[in-house]
Write a protein that holds these residues in place. Structure first.
Motif, short mmCIF file in Angstrom:
data_model
loop_
_atom_site.label_atom_id
_atom_site.label_comp_id
_atom_site.label_asym_id
_atom_site.label_seq_id
_atom_site.Cartn_x
_atom_site.Cartn_y
_atom_site.Cartn_z
N LEU A 37 0.79 -1.22 0.00
CA LEU A 37 0.00 0.00 0.00
C LEU A 37 0.83 1.28 0.00
O LEU A 37 0.27 2.36 -0.16
N MET A 38 2.15 1.19 0.18
CA MET A 38 2.98 2.40 0.23
C MET A 38 3.10 3.02 -1.16
O MET A 38 3.23 2.32 -2.14
N PRO A 39 3.09 4.35 -1.23
CA PRO A 39 3.30 5.01 -2.53
C PRO A 39 4.77 4.93 -2.95
O PRO A 39 5.65 4.69 -2.13
N PHE A 40 5.00 5.14 -4.25
CA PHE A 40 6.36 5.03 -4.76
C PHE A 40 7.29 6.09 -4.19
O PHE A 40 8.49 5.89 -4.12
N SER A 41 6.76 7.23 -3.78
CA SER A 41 7.61 8.29 -3.28
C SER A 41 8.33 7.89 -1.99
O SER A 41 9.40 8.40 -1.69
N VAL A 42 7.76 6.95 -1.24
CA VAL A 42 8.40 6.50 -0.01
C VAL A 42 9.69 5.75 -0.33
O VAL A 42 10.68 5.86 0.37
N PHE A 43 9.68 5.01 -1.42
CA PHE A 43 10.86 4.24 -1.79
C PHE A 43 11.90 5.08 -2.51
O PHE A 43 12.99 4.61 -2.80
N GLY A 44 11.59 6.31 -2.86
CA GLY A 44 12.53 7.17 -3.54
C GLY A 44 12.49 7.03 -5.05
O GLY A 44 13.38 7.52 -5.74
N LEU A 45 11.49 6.39 -5.59
CA LEU A 45 11.41 6.20 -7.03
C LEU A 45 10.84 7.42 -7.74
O LEU A 45 11.14 7.66 -8.91
N GLY A 47 11.43 10.63 -7.32
CA GLY A 47 12.49 11.57 -7.69
C GLY A 47 13.32 11.06 -8.86
O GLY A 47 13.68 11.82 -9.76
N ARG A 48 13.61 9.77 -8.87
CA ARG A 48 14.37 9.19 -9.97
C ARG A 48 13.59 9.26 -11.27
O ARG A 48 14.14 9.56 -12.32
N LEU A 49 12.29 9.00 -11.19
CA LEU A 49 11.47 9.06 -12.39
C LEU A 49 11.39 10.49 -12.93
O LEU A 49 11.36 10.70 -14.15
N ASP A 50 11.37 11.47 -12.04
CA ASP A 50 11.34 12.87 -12.47
C ASP A 50 12.63 13.24 -13.20
O ASP A 50 12.60 13.93 -14.22
N THR A 51 13.78 12.77 -12.71
CA THR A 51 15.04 13.08 -13.39
C THR A 51 15.12 12.39 -14.75
O THR A 51 15.62 12.98 -15.71
N VAL A 52 14.65 11.17 -14.83
CA VAL A 52 14.65 10.46 -16.11
C VAL A 52 13.73 11.18 -17.10
O VAL A 52 14.06 11.31 -18.29
N GLU A 53 12.60 11.65 -16.64
CA GLU A 53 11.68 12.38 -17.51
C GLU A 53 12.31 13.69 -18.00
O GLU A 53 12.17 14.05 -19.18
N ALA A 54 13.04 14.38 -17.13
CA ALA A 54 13.70 15.63 -17.54
C ALA A 54 14.78 15.34 -18.58
O ALA A 54 14.92 16.08 -19.57
N GLN A 55 15.55 14.27 -18.39
CA GLN A 55 16.57 13.91 -19.36
C GLN A 55 15.94 13.55 -20.70
O GLN A 55 16.46 13.89 -21.76
#
Length: 113
Positions: A37-45, A47-55
């Motif tokens: 039930l935890m959202p992805f933001s808890v695992f730190g994903l 932020g990583r997805l945001d950087t990949v999207e910016a690249q």
């Protein structure tokens, strides 16, 4: 109630009271449910997805620039201007087979070639 006591005794950890096995199972189930039930933001994903999207956005912008430059580049009118005849190829002289090749030709065994 008897069913719960029977289950608790089966799950009991040796050397500890009967209820410890049931407690361990309950804790494991709660931890598993929390991970589901935890959202992805808890695992730190997130932020990583945001950087990949910016690249990816930057790469797409660079590709647009390259394609615009290629569209504006002067094109060659015909291929015949760049065509160049190659020199004729000289045939190789026929050589005599070496001894092992000549010996293999006389055999009736199948070859792996």
């Amino acid at each position: 109630m008897a069913l719960l006591q029977d289950l608790a005794s089966r799950l009991a950890i040796p050397g500890l009271p009967d209820w410890t096995g049931l407690l361990a199972l309950l804790i494991l189930l709660l931890v598993g449910l929390a991970y589901l039930l935890m959202p992805f933001s808890v695992f730190g994903l997130k932020g990583r997805l945001d950087t990949v999207e910016a690249q990816l956005d930057e790469i797409q912008g660079e590709l647009r620039l390259i394609s615009m430059r290629l569209a504006d580049a002067p094109r060659r009118s015909t291929v015949s201007e760049d065509w160049m005849d190659l020199p004729p190829v000289q045939p190789e002289p026929k050589r005599q087979p070496s001894w092992p090749e000549a010996a293999r030709r006389g055999r009736a065994e199948p070859r792996i070639d």
